[in-house]
Design a protein around this motif. Sequence first.
Motif, PDB file in Angstrom:
ATOM      1  N   LEU A 137       0.840  -1.026   0.367  1.00 20.83           N
ATOM      2  CA  LEU A 137      -0.084   0.209   0.223  1.00 20.83           C
ATOM      3  C   LEU A 137       1.094   1.184   0.076  1.00 20.83           C
ATOM      4  O   LEU A 137       0.473   2.833  -0.811  1.00 20.83           O
ATOM      5  CB  LEU A 137      -1.488   0.561   1.367  1.00 20.83           C
ATOM      6  CG  LEU A 137      -1.925  -1.170   1.057  1.00 20.83           C
ATOM      7  CD1 LEU A 137      -2.705  -0.423   3.134  1.00 20.83           C
ATOM      8  CD2 LEU A 137      -2.735  -0.526   0.171  1.00 20.83           C
ATOM      9  N   ALA A 141       1.480   4.467  -2.621  1.00 22.12           N
ATOM     10  CA  ALA A 141       0.285   5.400  -2.037  1.00 22.12           C
ATOM     11  C   ALA A 141       1.252   6.455  -2.650  1.00 22.12           C
ATOM     12  O   ALA A 141       1.269   7.522  -3.079  1.00 22.12           O
ATOM     13  CB  ALA A 141       0.447   5.335  -0.994  1.00 22.12           C
ATOM     14  N   HIS A 183      -7.943  -1.208  -3.330  1.00 21.07           N
ATOM     15  CA  HIS A 183      -7.081  -0.251  -2.695  1.00 21.07           C
ATOM     16  C   HIS A 183      -6.155   0.267  -3.206  1.00 21.07           C
ATOM     17  O   HIS A 183      -4.934   0.529  -3.196  1.00 21.07           O
ATOM     18  CB  HIS A 183      -6.388  -0.793  -1.069  1.00 21.07           C
ATOM     19  CG  HIS A 183      -7.302  -0.885   0.028  1.00 21.07           C
ATOM     20  ND1 HIS A 183      -8.354   0.231   0.613  1.00 21.07           N
ATOM     21  CD2 HIS A 183      -7.126  -2.168   0.219  1.00 21.07           C
ATOM     22  CE1 HIS A 183      -9.532  -0.491   0.853  1.00 21.07           C
ATOM     23  NE2 HIS A 183      -9.394  -1.887   1.232  1.00 21.07           N
ATOM     24  N   SER A 335      -7.189   0.418   3.616  1.00 25.65           N
ATOM     25  CA  SER A 335      -6.040   0.722   4.332  1.00 25.65           C
ATOM     26  C   SER A 335      -4.977   1.416   4.904  1.00 25.65           C
ATOM     27  O   SER A 335      -6.132   2.826   5.031  1.00 25.65           O
ATOM     28  CB  SER A 335      -5.872   1.563   2.669  1.00 25.65           C
ATOM     29  OG  SER A 335      -4.290   1.951   2.512  1.00 25.65           O
ATOM     30  N   SER A 338      -3.999   4.367   3.567  1.00 22.56           N
ATOM     31  CA  SER A 338      -5.342   5.569   3.381  1.00 22.56           C
ATOM     32  C   SER A 338      -5.711   6.713   3.855  1.00 22.56           C
ATOM     33  O   SER A 338      -6.667   7.151   3.705  1.00 22.56           O
ATOM     34  CB  SER A 338      -5.951   4.975   1.567  1.00 22.56           C
ATOM     35  OG  SER A 338      -6.524   4.672   2.030  1.00 22.56           O
ATOM     36  N   GLU A 339      -6.522   5.952   4.572  1.00 24.22           N
ATOM     37  CA  GLU A 339      -7.094   5.813   6.364  1.00 24.22           C
ATOM     38  C   GLU A 339      -6.798   6.787   6.368  1.00 24.22           C
ATOM     39  O   GLU A 339      -7.216   7.174   8.004  1.00 24.22           O
ATOM     40  CB  GLU A 339      -8.219   4.886   7.129  1.00 24.22           C
ATOM     41  CG  GLU A 339      -8.741   3.944   5.017  1.00 24.22           C
ATOM     42  CD  GLU A 339     -10.186   3.943   5.797  1.00 24.22           C
ATOM     43  OE1 GLU A 339     -11.021   5.245   6.386  1.00 24.22           O
ATOM     44  OE2 GLU A 339     -10.914   3.874   4.197  1.00 24.22           O
ATOM     45  N   PRO A 341      -3.725   8.448   6.517  1.00 25.55           N
ATOM     46  CA  PRO A 341      -2.561   9.370   6.263  1.00 25.55           C
ATOM     47  C   PRO A 341      -1.809  10.219   6.925  1.00 25.55           C
ATOM     48  O   PRO A 341      -0.688   9.995   6.826  1.00 25.55           O
ATOM     49  CB  PRO A 341      -2.846  10.107   4.970  1.00 25.55           C
ATOM     50  CG  PRO A 341      -4.461  10.783   5.455  1.00 25.55           C
ATOM     51  CD  PRO A 341      -4.438   9.662   6.369  1.00 25.55           C
ATOM     52  N   THR A 346       1.803   5.160   9.832  1.00 22.44           N
ATOM     53  CA  THR A 346       1.801   5.059   8.157  1.00 22.44           C
ATOM     54  C   THR A 346       3.000   5.965   7.669  1.00 22.44           C
ATOM     55  O   THR A 346       3.564   5.018   6.374  1.00 22.44           O
ATOM     56  CB  THR A 346       0.729   6.409   7.454  1.00 22.44           C
ATOM     57  OG1 THR A 346      -0.351   5.713   8.117  1.00 22.44           O
ATOM     58  CG2 THR A 346       0.768   6.445   6.336  1.00 22.44           C
TER      59      THR A 346
END
Length: 383
Positions: A137, A141, A183, A335, A338-339, A341, A346
């Motif tokens: 992920l 990103a 995702h 995710s 993304s949830e 950031p 993260t």
Amino acid sequence: MFFKRNKDKAKNSDTDPSSKASVERSLQTKVLLVLQKFFADKSEMSAQQTSLVSIERLNDSAIALKLGFVCELQNQALIEALKSNISELAQTNISIQYNVPIFSAKQPHLANVKNVIAVSSGKGGVGKSASAVNLALALSAQGARVGILDADIYGPSVPIMLGTENASPESQDNKHMQAIMAHGLASISIGYLVNNEHASIWRGPMASKALTQLAKETRWPLLDYLIVDMPPGTGDIQLTMAQQLPLTGAIVVTTPQDIALSDAQKGIAMFNKLDVPVLGLIENMSYFECPNCQHKTPIFSEHGAHRLAQKYHLPLLAQVPLNMIVRECADSGKSLISEHPNHAITQVYLNAAVKLSWQMLLSLEVSSQAKYAANAIDITKLD
């Protein structure tokens, strides 16, 4: 995929601030500033030694960067200095993932897949699958095209972590499967094919064959990275996967305590014997940080992965603390990247993705087939 660029159009685009040429010049400047920052005090640093050249000189360059250009480093001491500063370079967040090189592998590359990276662990329960999913992920990103292959055939957990446990792959020709998208990741898992309530009671050869089919009979979209969530251990299945898949490199996941580190060493030894480059370590459960007072407690000991990294001369890609948010996102199929950031966890995974990128660029050889293709045309762009 390579293509020729119209030279007249390329020339005119220099005046367009939004053009790719303008973006490339901006990225070149950024990385030159990074190099100057870290090596300003070194007499061997010079403009000639860190000259930034255009992409058409891909075949002549020492290191092919993902930033749409090539940084030609003619001084070996400077290259070694860069390798030792991967952690610092990661903090710059200069990690735009386009023009990802195709690195060498022992086996023929999978269709549409540039690089295959195994995420492995010597024992279960150290957070290997969570590391594989969150690293995938994080790479996504940052602009890379990423897929994930769930090779943990006896305990497939990727479908749950991606929120796709009820998905079923389609086949247009009854020979190949379509990857399940979630995702932004392309995924395939034995969990999509076997009822979650049933046990996979398969002997080693049968399990190995099934995993090889999953990898080679899936119609992957164009991927810069295929992350393989390997089953834990160093047995028959791991050996088969490492020998039959075109592994670009491997990442070993561990926790700080001695028992886990002992098993992690076996995983490193396995990849070394198979001549698969180990790209780094990820340490999970490094410490617990109190949400009230922010005091850090090393529940499972400390400095374990540091010692292992020093022993084998490997970069420590990440130290991930114990935090409920990792478990909550994994259980709910959301995710983390993304949830949440702005969450500290993260940032840990985003930094790990950058460190991985730099480590690959500084330690791996570009595929000979890719070099040959680059030599055949004047001005090249990957994809």
